[in-house]
Motif scaffolding. Sequence first.
Motif, PDB file in Angstrom:
ATOM      1  N   ARG A  87       3.000  -1.251 -13.857  1.00  0.00           N
ATOM      2  CA  ARG A  87       2.204  -1.050 -12.478  1.00  0.00           C
ATOM      3  C   ARG A  87       0.641  -1.201 -13.128  1.00  0.00           C
ATOM      4  O   ARG A  87       0.427  -1.040 -14.117  1.00  0.00           O
ATOM      5  N   SER A 115      -2.886  -0.971 -13.111  1.00  0.00           N
ATOM      6  CA  SER A 115      -4.513   0.008 -13.437  1.00  0.00           C
ATOM      7  C   SER A 115      -6.005  -0.766 -14.174  1.00  0.00           C
ATOM      8  O   SER A 115      -5.873  -2.068 -14.917  1.00  0.00           O
ATOM      9  N   ALA A 161      -4.511   2.434  -3.413  1.00  0.00           N
ATOM     10  CA  ALA A 161      -3.932   2.853  -4.709  1.00  0.00           C
ATOM     11  C   ALA A 161      -2.955   3.515  -4.492  1.00  0.00           C
ATOM     12  O   ALA A 161      -2.076   4.141  -5.306  1.00  0.00           O
ATOM     13  N   ARG A 180       0.368   4.086  -3.683  1.00  0.00           N
ATOM     14  CA  ARG A 180       1.412   2.898  -3.261  1.00  0.00           C
ATOM     15  C   ARG A 180       2.742   3.248  -4.126  1.00  0.00           C
ATOM     16  O   ARG A 180       3.724   3.275  -4.271  1.00  0.00           O
ATOM     17  N   ASP A 181       2.627   5.150  -5.236  1.00  0.00           N
ATOM     18  CA  ASP A 181       3.632   5.138  -4.970  1.00  0.00           C
ATOM     19  C   ASP A 181       4.630   5.745  -3.793  1.00  0.00           C
ATOM     20  O   ASP A 181       5.919   5.734  -3.912  1.00  0.00           O
ATOM     21  N   ARG A 182       4.063   5.538  -2.579  1.00  0.00           N
ATOM     22  CA  ARG A 182       5.202   5.874  -1.933  1.00  0.00           C
ATOM     23  C   ARG A 182       4.969   4.669  -0.748  1.00  0.00           C
ATOM     24  O   ARG A 182       5.999   4.696  -0.064  1.00  0.00           O
ATOM     25  N   THR A 183       5.515   4.008  -1.622  1.00  0.00           N
ATOM     26  CA  THR A 183       5.546   2.098  -0.408  1.00  0.00           C
ATOM     27  C   THR A 183       7.102   2.139  -0.803  1.00  0.00           C
ATOM     28  O   THR A 183       8.188   2.490  -1.600  1.00  0.00           O
ATOM     29  N   ASP A 184       7.472   1.317  -0.006  1.00  0.00           N
ATOM     30  CA  ASP A 184       9.311   0.820  -0.097  1.00  0.00           C
ATOM     31  C   ASP A 184       9.453  -0.181  -0.115  1.00  0.00           C
ATOM     32  O   ASP A 184      10.739  -0.540  -1.380  1.00  0.00           O
ATOM     33  N   VAL A 187       7.650  -3.257  -3.017  1.00  0.00           N
ATOM     34  CA  VAL A 187       5.437  -4.016  -3.586  1.00  0.00           C
ATOM     35  C   VAL A 187       6.462  -5.065  -4.680  1.00  0.00           C
ATOM     36  O   VAL A 187       7.252  -5.062  -5.285  1.00  0.00           O
ATOM     37  N   ARG A 200       5.411  -7.959  -6.283  1.00  0.00           N
ATOM     38  CA  ARG A 200       4.780  -8.633  -7.501  1.00  0.00           C
ATOM     39  C   ARG A 200       4.498 -10.258  -7.382  1.00  0.00           C
ATOM     40  O   ARG A 200       5.662 -11.051  -7.676  1.00  0.00           O
TER      41      ARG A 200
END
Length: 70
Positions: free
Chosen positions: A2, A4, A52, A55-59, A61, A63
């Motif tokens: 991820r 930062s 942001a 982001r950790d709750r997305t289904d 990501v 890249r």
Amino acid sequence: MRPSPVRRSRYGTYQDVRIRRLVDRHVRFGKPRPHEERWVGGSDEANARLVAAGRDRTDLVVRLTNGTLP
């Protein structure tokens, strides 16, 4: 891994790169740089923090490998 805001690369921090690309994109479409630099620090930055935070709750990501959209 991820990205930062404190992660550094030869281009600067993730945050530096994001802001520079956004301002540059708006300037390419005819908007004045000083206006866009202020705008990015205001409403756009608030939106970036909101995204942001979730982001950790997305289904999913996505890249990008070469930094550009298809």
